[in-house]
Design a protein around this motif. Structure first.
Motif, short mmCIF file in Angstrom:
data_model
loop_
_atom_site.label_atom_id
_atom_site.label_comp_id
_atom_site.label_asym_id
_atom_site.label_seq_id
_atom_site.Cartn_x
_atom_site.Cartn_y
_atom_site.Cartn_z
N MET A 150 -41.19 -65.65 -29.95
CA MET A 150 -39.86 -66.26 -29.83
C MET A 150 -39.25 -66.53 -31.20
SD MET A 150 -38.56 -66.42 -26.91
CE MET A 150 -37.19 -67.41 -27.47
N GLN A 151 -40.08 -66.90 -32.16
CA GLN A 151 -39.56 -67.14 -33.51
C GLN A 151 -39.05 -65.83 -34.11
OE1 GLN A 151 -39.15 -70.25 -35.05
NE2 GLN A 151 -37.87 -68.89 -36.28
N HIS A 152 -39.78 -64.74 -33.88
CA HIS A 152 -39.32 -63.42 -34.33
C HIS A 152 -37.97 -63.08 -33.70
CE1 HIS A 152 -42.71 -62.18 -36.69
NE2 HIS A 152 -43.58 -62.28 -35.69
N CYS A 153 -37.84 -63.39 -32.42
CA CYS A 153 -36.59 -63.10 -31.70
C CYS A 153 -35.43 -63.89 -32.30
CB CYS A 153 -36.76 -63.44 -30.22
SG CYS A 153 -35.29 -63.13 -29.22
N GLN A 154 -35.66 -65.17 -32.56
CA GLN A 154 -34.60 -66.01 -33.12
C GLN A 154 -34.24 -65.55 -34.54
OE1 GLN A 154 -35.27 -70.13 -32.45
NE2 GLN A 154 -33.26 -70.75 -33.21
N ASP A 155 -35.24 -65.19 -35.33
CA ASP A 155 -34.98 -64.68 -36.69
C ASP A 155 -34.16 -63.39 -36.63
OD1 ASP A 155 -36.44 -66.77 -37.70
OD2 ASP A 155 -38.27 -65.60 -38.04
N ARG A 156 -34.50 -62.57 -35.66
CA ARG A 156 -33.78 -61.30 -35.49
C ARG A 156 -32.32 -61.55 -35.12
NH1 ARG A 156 -36.98 -56.62 -32.16
NH2 ARG A 156 -35.78 -54.81 -32.81
N TYR A 157 -32.10 -62.53 -34.26
CA TYR A 157 -30.72 -62.89 -33.87
C TYR A 157 -29.95 -63.43 -35.07
CZ TYR A 157 -26.87 -65.62 -31.94
OH TYR A 157 -25.63 -66.16 -31.70
N ASN A 158 -30.58 -64.31 -35.85
CA ASN A 158 -29.90 -64.88 -37.02
C ASN A 158 -29.54 -63.79 -38.04
OD1 ASN A 158 -30.05 -67.49 -36.01
ND2 ASN A 158 -32.03 -67.90 -36.98
#
Length: 404
Positions: A150-158
């Motif tokens: 999930m952290q990877h996903c959020q970083d990707r979104y940012n």
């Protein structure tokens, strides 16, 4: 090597992109309908018995295994991905998802206009974020049980948001929730629990919930609860009929090829409706326990939560139906491998064993210098999967065939 790939990609635009897939595997249809007929009026009782036989710790262990597996998967750069044995199959599967998503987003926009609200269940590292951007949605909720993922996903979104800061169209707003969709009540975790969703997507993950009826019902409730009438629940899952057919044909409980392996851990003569466990291993991508999702059971559970089945189609069939309409997209996504290859490009599969279907096709046509295809090994894997779509029934609408 990169120049060769660029040349190959450009050349695709002049080639006939008709895929030469091997003829669909003849499948012995396991009589799940009969199995369901004998138990459909008593699915709850069946599940309760199954749950007594399986301890809560076993279910917990499987959930932990899945979370740990996806948390440990490393982000690979483009160079590493380009060397993958299953590069084209992954691109092909991404094309399938893109077409499925765009088809249903377009239907929703015709009815509800823009500002589509989406729930991406089991979103992983955010592999579909760009698809949501291209679909020009208004709001996205991402959920997954693996916290590192999930952290990877959020970083990707940012990162996507930063790169889009000077674009004409603003990027969709998003929220990120670490939760187990098979056990947690998602609505209570939303920033706005009263949100009305237009689309729910669950790609290559719904089958994890069929470990028990309790988990399957929780997943279906999460998919349906905030979905507005006329909204869609879409996704991709392994086709249980095909899996069981291949299992029945093999000696023992293992089958596969050089890129995938399936091992079953349940009764081969009469697999249970829930908890029919198998271990699926795919080169560098998947290596964890999964569970059969029988379509009649899937459909019956969906009815309980106000969802009506609109589409269930294997990848190979879906591709044949949608390829002409989406030809340019599969070229851009490099979803098929060029055959014969260019002189300075190697085939990803075994040249002698994996392309007999392509050779045969080329012998039967005279106007094709090159075609787009997948290796035999990749076709065998991707043909295991199917797309599905359910529609949330409008209030007062009688659902069709709800007792089948």
């Amino acid at each position: 090597m990169n120049q060769a790939k660029e040349k190959q990609n450009d050349k695709h635009s002049h080639d006939d992109e008709r895929s030469t897939s091997p003829k669909s595997f003849k499948r012995v249809k396991y009589d799940t309908e009969e199995n369901l007929k004998n138990t459909s009026a008593n699915v709850d009782a069946h599940s309760n018995k199954k749950m007594k036989e399986s301890s809560n710790s076993e279910i917990y262990d499987n959930t932990v295994l899945v979370a740990e597996h996806y948390n440990l998967l490393q982000n690979k750069d483009l160079t590493s991905r380009g060397k993958s044995r299953i590069l084209y199959m992954r691109n092909f599967n991404n094309w399938i998802k893109s077409v499925l998503i765009s088809e249903h987003i377009n239907k929703l926009k015709q009815t509800y206009g823009s500002h589509i609200k989406v729930l991406d269940m089991c979103c992983g590292k955010g592999g579909d974020l760009l698809k949501w951007k291209m679909s020009d949605i208004g709001y996205l909720i991402c959920t997954d049980l693996a916290d590192v993922t999930m952290q990877h996903c959020q970083d990707r979104y940012n990162d996507l948001k930063r790169r889009n800061s000077h674009g004409r169209n603003s990027l969709f707003r998003a929220e990120f929730i670490t939760a187990d969709c098979t056990k947690d009540h998602l609505r209570k975790k939303f920033k706005d629990p009263s949100i009305s969703l237009d689309l729910v997507s669950c790609q290559f993950a719904f089958h994890y919930c069929f470990e028990s009826l309790q988990q399957a019902e929780c997943m279906m409730k999460n998919a349906s609860e905030c979905l507005k009438p006329g909204g869609y629940f879409i996704g991709t899952i392994p086709d249980a009929y095909d899996l069981v057919s291949r299992w029945q044909k093999c000696d023992g409980n293992n089958f596969g090829n050089d890129i995938y392996n399936v091992q079953f851990f349940c009764d081969k003569t009469k697999p249970p409706l829930f908890g029919a466990k198998y271990h699926f291993q795919l080169e560098g991508v998947v290596n964890c326990p999964e569970f059969l999702v029988y379509l009649p059971v899937f459909r019956k559970l969906a009815v309980k939560f106000g969802l009506e089945l609109k589409l269930f189609e294997r990848f190979d069939s879906f591709y044949e139906r949608m390829k002409d309409k989406n030809k340019s997209l599969i070229i851009r996504m490099m979803g098929l491998e060029t055959y014969p290859p260019y002189s300075n490009v190697s085939l990803v599969g075994d040249p002698e064993r994996d392309y007999q279907h392509a050779k045969q096709y080329m012998q039967n046509v005279s106007d094709r210098r090159q075609i787009g295809t997948l290796s035999q090994s990749e076709w065998e894997v991707t043909s295991l999967y199917a797309v599905f779509a359910f529609e949330k029934v409008k209030t007062g609408t009688k659902m069709e065939n709800q007792n089948t």
